[in-house]
Design an enzyme around this catalytic site. Structure first.
Site, PDB file in Angstrom:
ATOM      1  N   CYS A  21      43.849  25.928  76.316  1.00 28.51           N
ATOM      2  CA  CYS A  21      43.072  25.942  75.233  1.00 28.51           C
ATOM      3  C   CYS A  21      41.500  26.326  74.908  1.00 28.51           C
ATOM      4  CB  CYS A  21      43.123  24.517  74.621  1.00 28.51           C
ATOM      5  SG  CYS A  21      42.825  24.322  72.705  1.00 28.51           S
ATOM      6  N   HIS A 115      48.581  30.255  74.856  1.00 31.38           N
ATOM      7  CA  HIS A 115      47.958  29.382  75.709  1.00 31.38           C
ATOM      8  C   HIS A 115      48.658  27.957  75.223  1.00 31.38           C
ATOM      9  CE1 HIS A 115      45.846  26.823  72.701  1.00 31.38           C
ATOM     10  NE2 HIS A 115      45.884  27.875  72.052  1.00 31.38           N
ATOM     11  N   CYS A 116      48.515  27.005  76.335  1.00 32.80           N
ATOM     12  CA  CYS A 116      49.006  25.403  75.880  1.00 32.80           C
ATOM     13  C   CYS A 116      47.694  24.580  76.111  1.00 32.80           C
ATOM     14  CB  CYS A 116      49.961  25.016  77.090  1.00 32.80           C
ATOM     15  SG  CYS A 116      49.406  25.343  78.671  1.00 32.80           S
ATOM     16  N   THR A 117      47.736  23.443  76.393  1.00 27.04           N
ATOM     17  CA  THR A 117      46.628  22.429  76.743  1.00 27.04           C
ATOM     18  C   THR A 117      45.540  22.994  77.664  1.00 27.04           C
ATOM     19  OG1 THR A 117      47.680  20.889  75.469  1.00 27.04           O
ATOM     20  CG2 THR A 117      45.636  20.448  76.493  1.00 27.04           C
ATOM     21  N   THR A 123      52.779  26.863  79.476  1.00 27.19           N
ATOM     22  CA  THR A 123      52.659  28.598  79.385  1.00 27.19           C
ATOM     23  C   THR A 123      53.323  29.199  80.628  1.00 27.19           C
ATOM     24  OG1 THR A 123      50.444  27.882  78.435  1.00 27.19           O
ATOM     25  CG2 THR A 123      50.940  30.418  79.664  1.00 27.19           C
TER      26      THR A 123
END
Length: 217
Positions: A21, A115-117, A123
């Site tokens: 992120c 993106h992910c966290t 991802t």
């Protein structure tokens, strides 16, 4: 000015980037990529972050939210005994991967940052499934996965290996798809005119691989 890349940031394919992120410290780097889109694989959309929303607005970047890892809240029934429920083995559904494919297949959506966290598990699962459209071997896919995750369990491996959906692609001409995603079709001469071509389906693609079905064909 030094450029600080997001955690786990790297290039997936030309103009397609992956990572964690974005934080404000990463904005100069993201600006240097001339992004058109940021795709967020998160429980909540990042548009609620006013700093990131302003950065995207100032740089003409559109934010796309594809929801995942969000548990549905159920109303508690106090009359029933409490039962411990295990979390999902894999924090993503195939529908999320399919939605990503439908967006990322369009060459007009690039440059793009996905993106992910933390840029790790979610991802990595999406990228692993994407690699199957390029006919990567299982060993190569898993090696790339392990480059961003310390290990892979049986559920994650099964998720990747069993992804063989046929994805319906609407409102996109095959000529506008990204070159690195393979379509089980070839160009052949139309009639006796060698200068005119048409698309023919290749039937030898393994049933264990995902497929794209273009409605424009």
């Amino acid at each position: 000015m030094s450029l600080v890349v997001p955690l786990n940031c790297s290039l997936v394919q030309p103009n397609l980037y992956r990572g964690s992120c974005p934080r404000e410290i990463n904005f100069p780097y993201l600006r240097s990529l001339n992004l058109k889109y940021i795709v967020s694989l998160t429980p909540e959309p990042l548009g609620k972050d006013p700093v990131l929303a302003k950065f995207c607005a100032d740089n003409c970047i559109e934010m796309i939210h594809i929801e995942c890892s969000k548990e549905k809240k159920e109303k508690k029934d106090k009359s029933k005994p409490k039962v411990k429920r295990k979390k999902k083995a894999v924090p993503i559904e195939y529908e999320v991967v399919v939605e990503c494919v439908k967006f990322l297949i369009d060459a007009r959506h690039y440059p793009c940052y996905m993106h992910c966290t933390n840029g790790e598990l979610i991802t990595s699962l999406v990228v692993a499934c994407l690699r199957k459209f390029s006919y990567w071997g299982t060993v190569s896919i898993l090696n790339e996965f392990l480059a961003y995750n310390s290990s892979i369990n049986i559920h994650e491996r099964s998720f990747i290996e069993n992804f063989n959906s046929e994805v319906e692609i609407e409102n996109l001409d095959v000529k506008d798809k990204v070159s690195w995603i393979t379509v089980p079709h070839v160009c052949v001469p139309k009639g006796n005119d060698s200068t005119s071509m048409e698309i023919a389906r290749v039937s030898s693609v393994s049933n264990r691989l995902p497929k794209l079905r273009f409605h424009s064909l």
